[in-house]
Design a protein around this motif. Structure first.
Motif, PDB file in Angstrom:
ATOM      1  N   THR A  55      43.035  58.027  33.041  1.00  0.00           N
ATOM      2  CA  THR A  55      43.675  59.338  33.163  1.00  0.00           C
ATOM      3  C   THR A  55      43.899  59.959  31.797  1.00  0.00           C
ATOM      4  O   THR A  55      43.639  61.155  31.596  1.00  0.00           O
ATOM      5  CB  THR A  55      45.003  59.220  33.933  1.00  0.00           C
ATOM      6  N   LEU A  94      40.660  60.583  40.553  1.00  0.00           N
ATOM      7  CA  LEU A  94      41.492  59.537  39.963  1.00  0.00           C
ATOM      8  C   LEU A  94      42.005  58.580  41.037  1.00  0.00           C
ATOM      9  O   LEU A  94      42.039  57.365  40.824  1.00  0.00           O
ATOM     10  CB  LEU A  94      42.660  60.151  39.188  1.00  0.00           C
ATOM     11  N   ALA A 103      49.802  60.107  34.434  1.00  0.00           N
ATOM     12  CA  ALA A 103      49.126  58.912  34.961  1.00  0.00           C
ATOM     13  C   ALA A 103      50.099  57.936  35.605  1.00  0.00           C
ATOM     14  O   ALA A 103      49.728  57.217  36.540  1.00  0.00           O
ATOM     15  CB  ALA A 103      48.345  58.215  33.845  1.00  0.00           C
TER      16      ALA A 103
END
Length: 177
Positions: A59, A163, A101
């Motif tokens: 990330t 992600l 993240a």
């Protein structure tokens, strides 16, 4: 009564919000301190470095690449840096990606199993975050604003599910390994 897991989810969300404001309002030095504090608390109490190092690293790298690319296209303009090196995103923005993240396996974990909702969140939440940040930081969004917000919406509608797909793959690998 709230369970420990719910308290951790709320704490994760609140840490992200506090970190967002610290990064956007505080500049590089405060952002770095905030990122270290948020990451320390996150890894000590909420998350786990062994289980999250891949998603945290990816990330951070992906976010820095995206925002640097947008800076080079002058979609994002980093006003605090006036020379050609100013096309690389400021440290505070990189710290913000790292803080973001920490939410992926916790307060945003629902978007791992509901990718469409994650894409919708990204489509609206991503550009709104940049818009809010541009009002109180040294980042300027290119004009016409609607085009910049649409570009950011499309990017974020892809980034969150992507992600989360990587996160799911690493979780599956850890379970099978």
């Amino acid at each position: 009564m709230m369970t420990n897991d719910k308290i951790k989810l709320i704490a994760n969300y609140l840490l992200f919000q506090l970190g967002w404001f610290a990064c956007v309002l505080g500049g590089d030095q405060i952002a770095l301190a905030a990122a270290v504090i948020v990451l320390f608390i996150h890894l000590l109490w909420i998350g786990n470095w062994h289980k999250e190092k891949q998603i945290l690293s990816l990330t951070l790298l992906l976010g820095c690449a995206i925002d640097s690319f947008l800076g080079n296209l002058e979609i994002l303009k980093f006003n605090s840096q006036l020379d050609d090196a100013g096309r690389i995103l400021p440290l505070w923005l990189a710290c913000l990606w790292l803080i973001f993240a920490t939410t992926l396996r916790h307060s945003l974990d629902w978007s791992r199993t509901h990718k469409l909702y994650g894409a919708i969140l990204g489509f609206f939440g991503g550009p709104l975050s940049y818009l809010a940040g541009s009002k109180i930081s040294d980042v300027t969004l290119a004009q016409p604003l609607w085009q910049t917000l649409l570009i950011l919406a499309i990017i974020w509608a892809v980034v969150i599910p992507m992600l989360q797909s990587f996160s799911q793959a690493w979780l599956n690998k850890a379970k099978s390994g």
